[in-house]
Design a protein around this motif. Sequence first.
Motif, mmCIF file in Angstrom:
data_model
loop_
_atom_site.group_PDB
_atom_site.id
_atom_site.type_symbol
_atom_site.label_atom_id
_atom_site.label_comp_id
_atom_site.label_asym_id
_atom_site.label_seq_id
_atom_site.Cartn_x
_atom_site.Cartn_y
_atom_site.Cartn_z
ATOM 1 N N ALA A 158 0.677 -1.161 0.005
ATOM 2 C CA ALA A 158 -0.126 -0.030 0.036
ATOM 3 C C ALA A 158 0.721 1.312 -0.060
ATOM 4 N N LYS A 159 1.897 1.504 0.746
ATOM 5 C CA LYS A 159 2.689 2.445 0.723
ATOM 6 C C LYS A 159 3.426 2.635 -0.420
ATOM 7 N N MET A 160 4.201 1.520 -1.199
ATOM 8 C CA MET A 160 5.007 1.729 -2.337
ATOM 9 C C MET A 160 3.863 2.131 -3.343
ATOM 10 N N LEU A 161 2.826 1.578 -3.759
ATOM 11 C CA LEU A 161 1.910 1.776 -4.621
ATOM 12 C C LEU A 161 1.331 3.177 -4.430
ATOM 13 N N GLY A 162 1.178 3.586 -3.195
ATOM 14 C CA GLY A 162 0.573 4.876 -2.981
ATOM 15 C C GLY A 162 1.544 6.098 -3.255
ATOM 16 N N GLU A 163 2.814 5.850 -3.276
ATOM 17 C CA GLU A 163 3.832 6.748 -3.723
ATOM 18 C C GLU A 163 4.093 6.922 -5.200
ATOM 19 N N VAL A 164 3.577 5.630 -5.966
ATOM 20 C CA VAL A 164 3.781 5.620 -7.450
ATOM 21 C C VAL A 164 2.650 5.903 -8.192
ATOM 22 N N PHE A 165 1.360 5.688 -7.644
ATOM 23 C CA PHE A 165 0.086 6.029 -8.314
ATOM 24 C C PHE A 165 -0.754 6.839 -7.736
ATOM 25 N N THR A 166 -1.623 7.631 -8.415
ATOM 26 C CA THR A 166 -2.636 8.359 -7.775
ATOM 27 C C THR A 166 -3.662 7.595 -7.500
ATOM 28 N N ALA A 167 -4.780 8.125 -6.759
ATOM 29 C CA ALA A 167 -5.849 7.356 -6.133
ATOM 30 C C ALA A 167 -6.800 7.044 -7.349
#
Length: 472
Positions: A158-167
């Motif tokens: 969740a942390k990693m993908l939250g940094e890479v992609f928007t909601a």
Amino acid sequence: MDTPPTAIDTLKPAFERLRAAQRQHIATYDERRDALDRLGQAVRRYRDELVLACSADFGRRAPLETLGADVLVTLDEIGHARKHLRRWMRPTRRPVNLTFRPARGELRYQPLGVVGIVAPWNYPFQLAIIPLVNALAAGNRAMIKPSEFTPQVSALIAKMLGEVFTADQVVVMQGGAELAAAFTQLPFDHLLFTGSTAVGRHVMAAAAPNLTPVTLELGGKSPALIAPDYPIEQAADRIAFGKCFNAGQTCVAPDYVLVPRDKRDAFVDALMASFARRYPTLADNPDYTAIVNSRQATRLRDWLEEARARGTVIRQHLPAGETLPTGIEIVPPTVLIDPPDDCQVMRQEIFGPLLPVKSYDTHEEALAFILARDKPLAFYPFDRDGARVARSLDRISAGTACVNDVIIQFGQDELPIGGVGASGMGHYHGHAGFLTFSKAMPVMYQARLNGMKLFDAPYSDFARRAIAWLTR
């Protein structure tokens, strides 16, 4: 009094945001390539944290197994998609029937929309991210439900993908069984589930009211079949590798072995020697992975004791003088010799380091034993007779097969992964994953000059004669 929100109420806003964004914009080649680049960079950036998170969730997980099976395989998938993405996206020409020429046809590959991914705990990172790679390559947006049984890895994802992609691109939803059940009820454009056959049935039922197409990556009892003249030591060494990797917590791990009766004891001896060579110690050996939780470990021990009570001979690799540690669940590599067919270890997928070894008298008898059971996710023939290998592969229907080795087929970019029957349906990995998450839309282009008017009503004598000739 306000009604507390249900699990599905917490999911719907995120899902609707993804769906609205997909309707407004379809990712271009450059945007998809950029997404894959940023994802690959993030996987490398979080590599060391992932090793620690996996070990924390399992109690002890071999770092090399996390790096190899979760990180390297994922990076390979990303690199493969980047390399081939332009060709995959390109429309492909299709011929049209002779009577409709000079019209032409093609297939255009459109993203399905919003993809749901339900990941399991055994390879908690890889089995969440590789389907995401396939979905992003195909131009989709995605919602991921990682496993609650590996909370550290789920939080890291969740942390990693939250940094890479928007909601409005990729969303990770963390929670337990109630959230997972609600997740599968959302009207996704495609849903990929990896897990047990029993849960897979519930997932398919939950998806049915929305007509959501599903890819089910399940399991089952994957057999290894040793031919009468195959070198016993070589077969034992490769099977021991596949059974001990991740402590057998692998969907394509060999689940039982069929061996010629007169070579059974030699094979078991070779297995035990291979276990001892790989793991001279178990108690404090960082190369041997623990069972993920006490529930799974208790299940394995109960099945082992059931087989023992039924008279099964048990051989277990436990180095002399060692006491297994408390606080983590270590189940030693264990061989069960000719257990009864109605024991749990012969009826259920084992998903741990227990290995039943069954004797057979003829090769045909061994094939019949496999055919009498549900279609497995993997089939492992060990045989140097090419004609006999071909006959075995013709007879046995399985999700995947690997000849003279085990589990390595899972990491191949251009060999699709997918089950059949009770072991699942659909495929992903590489181009197969791109196709799974795409709609291959047929398009026909009518030529400026064409003969279709000749077949319009009122029908002429020419049209009647032409149809009569074409259907003669």
